[in-house]
Design an enzyme around this catalytic site. Structure first.
Site, PDB file in Angstrom:
ATOM      1  N   GLN A   1       0.826  -1.337   0.216  1.00 19.78           N
ATOM      2  CA  GLN A   1      -0.094   0.094   0.139  1.00 19.78           C
ATOM      3  C   GLN A   1       0.940   1.152   0.040  1.00 19.78           C
ATOM      4  O   GLN A   1       0.380   2.364  -0.174  1.00 19.78           O
ATOM      5  CB  GLN A   1      -0.912  -0.120   1.234  1.00 19.78           C
TER       6      GLN A   1
ATOM      7  N   TYR B   1       2.123 -11.347   4.363  1.00 16.35           N
ATOM      8  CA  TYR B   1       1.801  -9.698   3.853  1.00 16.35           C
ATOM      9  C   TYR B   1       2.427  -9.386   2.577  1.00 16.35           C
ATOM     10  O   TYR B   1       3.952  -9.546   2.562  1.00 16.35           O
ATOM     11  CB  TYR B   1       2.208  -9.055   5.093  1.00 16.35           C
TER      12      TYR B   1
ATOM     13  N   SER C   1      -3.068 -16.974  16.358  1.00 17.88           N
ATOM     14  CA  SER C   1      -3.888 -15.980  15.720  1.00 17.88           C
ATOM     15  C   SER C   1      -5.247 -16.441  15.169  1.00 17.88           C
ATOM     16  O   SER C   1      -5.246 -17.092  14.607  1.00 17.88           O
ATOM     17  CB  SER C   1      -3.227 -15.183  14.704  1.00 17.88           C
TER      18      SER C   1
ATOM     19  N   SER D   1      -6.005  -4.445  14.415  1.00 15.30           N
ATOM     20  CA  SER D   1      -7.177  -3.610  14.133  1.00 15.30           C
ATOM     21  C   SER D   1      -8.077  -2.843  15.302  1.00 15.30           C
ATOM     22  O   SER D   1      -9.021  -3.063  15.321  1.00 15.30           O
ATOM     23  CB  SER D   1      -8.076  -4.337  13.039  1.00 15.30           C
ATOM     24  N   PRO D   2      -7.152  -2.252  16.170  1.00 14.77           N
ATOM     25  CA  PRO D   2      -7.796  -1.619  17.514  1.00 14.77           C
ATOM     26  C   PRO D   2      -8.619  -0.437  16.915  1.00 14.77           C
ATOM     27  O   PRO D   2      -9.564   0.149  17.380  1.00 14.77           O
ATOM     28  CB  PRO D   2      -6.763  -1.149  18.140  1.00 14.77           C
TER      29      PRO D   2
ATOM     30  N   ALA E   1     -10.412  -0.451  14.186  1.00 16.57           N
ATOM     31  CA  ALA E   1     -11.451  -1.168  13.081  1.00 16.57           C
ATOM     32  C   ALA E   1     -10.928  -0.698  11.740  1.00 16.57           C
ATOM     33  O   ALA E   1     -11.866  -0.108  11.027  1.00 16.57           O
ATOM     34  CB  ALA E   1     -12.903  -0.543  13.537  1.00 16.57           C
TER      35      ALA E   1
ATOM     36  N   ARG F   1      -8.108   3.784   3.190  1.00 19.83           N
ATOM     37  CA  ARG F   1      -7.901   2.198   3.205  1.00 19.83           C
ATOM     38  C   ARG F   1      -9.278   1.885   2.853  1.00 19.83           C
ATOM     39  O   ARG F   1      -9.223   0.790   1.922  1.00 19.83           O
ATOM     40  CB  ARG F   1      -7.670   1.770   4.692  1.00 19.83           C
TER      41      ARG F   1
ATOM     42  N   GLN G   1       1.121   9.347  11.642  1.00 19.34           N
ATOM     43  CA  GLN G   1       0.233   8.588  12.317  1.00 19.34           C
ATOM     44  C   GLN G   1       0.998   7.714  13.364  1.00 19.34           C
ATOM     45  O   GLN G   1       0.151   7.625  14.612  1.00 19.34           O
ATOM     46  CB  GLN G   1      -0.468   7.578  11.280  1.00 19.34           C
TER      47      GLN G   1
END
Length: 335
Positions: free
Chosen positions: A27, A54, A152, A206-207, A209, A228, A290
């Site tokens: 990305q 990934y 996971s 993904s805290p 979301a 995203r 960020q």
């Protein structure tokens, strides 16, 4: 930066952990990815999480290059195995002994390190005997290629059985890496109590979301192409989160964050860290700024009235069904 023990081990990790899912190798450009890693290091983050899948191994390569020159003993490097890599041949995925033993060597080459601190089963493999999987992980640990093992998105029952075998093999299974956020609380009913009993911690992904809890997505409006949700690939996993009723509820968090003196992303990260079974929140970044914003959630305590206000604002849009972990798991190998 604050640090927490991972499970019942003596390993401490930074409670804000840098993860490179959907960013490195795909990305964002490599130079920007490396700038984000440098920003993470500058902000006191010592723990870095990746996976061989990934960007089909490219993310590990970028992370390995970005961490060169750092004192290895001062870092905690995590990676994972399960999903297809390479050409996706019939043995290029899963948790067979063959795939695990080959995958750890590939990950170490790409990460440019002799060992990883934590090697994780990225999903549960329904087609490999769990005894075979755990024996292979045990051998990886005994060979010095990993110090600890984790899982996971395993169910509570799978974690319990894996833990039993790990104890028999005398290897440290110390962590679970599930999705967890204000909007996705499916681990609270079964996975968290099981892990508390067995001595495992959560490293949650993904805290925020996938960015929805930043508040930048507005109901009734299409996401920008540079976000995203607007990304052709990444956006596919966000359709459920992008429903108008969810986005409307999230807007109700803005005054709560403001009253707490936090940005929306900081509130989201701080929220998951209130759970005592959570050792770390995984955060990614497409820009160094960020990271600098997210780390300010470290050490934040949210008072009971703030936690209640969050629950009241989100109401029925929160997903709590523990069956979702199994429902979203692959029922057969993806290769």
């Amino acid at each position: 930066m604050e640090f927490r023990y991972l499970g019942n081990s003596g390993l401490k990790i930074s409670e804000i952990t840098y993860g490179n899912w959907l960013t490195h190798g795909s990305q964002v450009e490599n130079d920007t990815a490396k700038q984000c890693v440098r920003a993470a290091l500058d902000e006191g983050i010592t723990t870095f999480d990746t996976a061989d899948v990934y960007a089909n191994t490219k993310a590990e390569t970028v992370l390995g290059e970005a961490l060169q020159g750092q004192r290895r003993e001062s870092l905690e490097i995590f990676t994972k195995v399960y999903w297809p890599t390479g050409p996706g041949g019939h043995n290029d995925c899963g948790l067979s002994r063959k795939h695990i033993m080959e995958s750890i060597d590939g990950s170490l080459r790409r990460l440019q390190t002799d060992y990883v601190d934590l090697y994780q089963a990225h999903r549960f493999d329904t087609e490999t005997p769990l005894e075979e999987t755990m024996q292979a992980f045990a051998d990886v640990v005994r060979q010095g290629k990993a110090l600890y093992i984790g899982v996971s998105e395993w169910t509570a029952e799978q974690i319990r059985e894996g833990h039993r075998l790990a104890q028999e093999l005398h290897v440290p299974l110390i962590s679970s890496q599930p999705q967890y956020s204000m909007l996705w609380r499916v681990i609270e009913d079964q996975v968290v109590p099981t892990c508390e009993e067995l001595g495992l911690s959560q490293i949650v992904w993904s805290p925020m979301a996938q960015g929805v809890l930043s508040g930048k997505y507005l109901p009734g409006q299409q996401p920008g192409q540079d976000t995203r949700a607007g990304h052709a690939e990444a956006g596919q996993s966000m359709k459920e989160l992008m429903r108008d009723e969810v986005l409307e509820a999230v807007q109700g968090l803005k005054p709560i964050a403001a009253d707490a003196g936090l940005t929306m992303p900081q509130l989201a990260v701080a929220w998951v860290l209130q759970n005592p079974n959570v050792a770390a929140a995984l955060v990614g970044a497409s820009r160094p700024e960020q990271i600098k914003d997210n780390v300010k959630a470290a050490g934040v305590t949210l008072e009971a009235d703030v936690m209640k206000a969050i629950d009241d604002a989100l109401g029925d849009v929160v997903q709590r069904d523990p069956a979702q972990t199994a429902a979203r798991a692959p029922q057969e190998r993806p290769c």
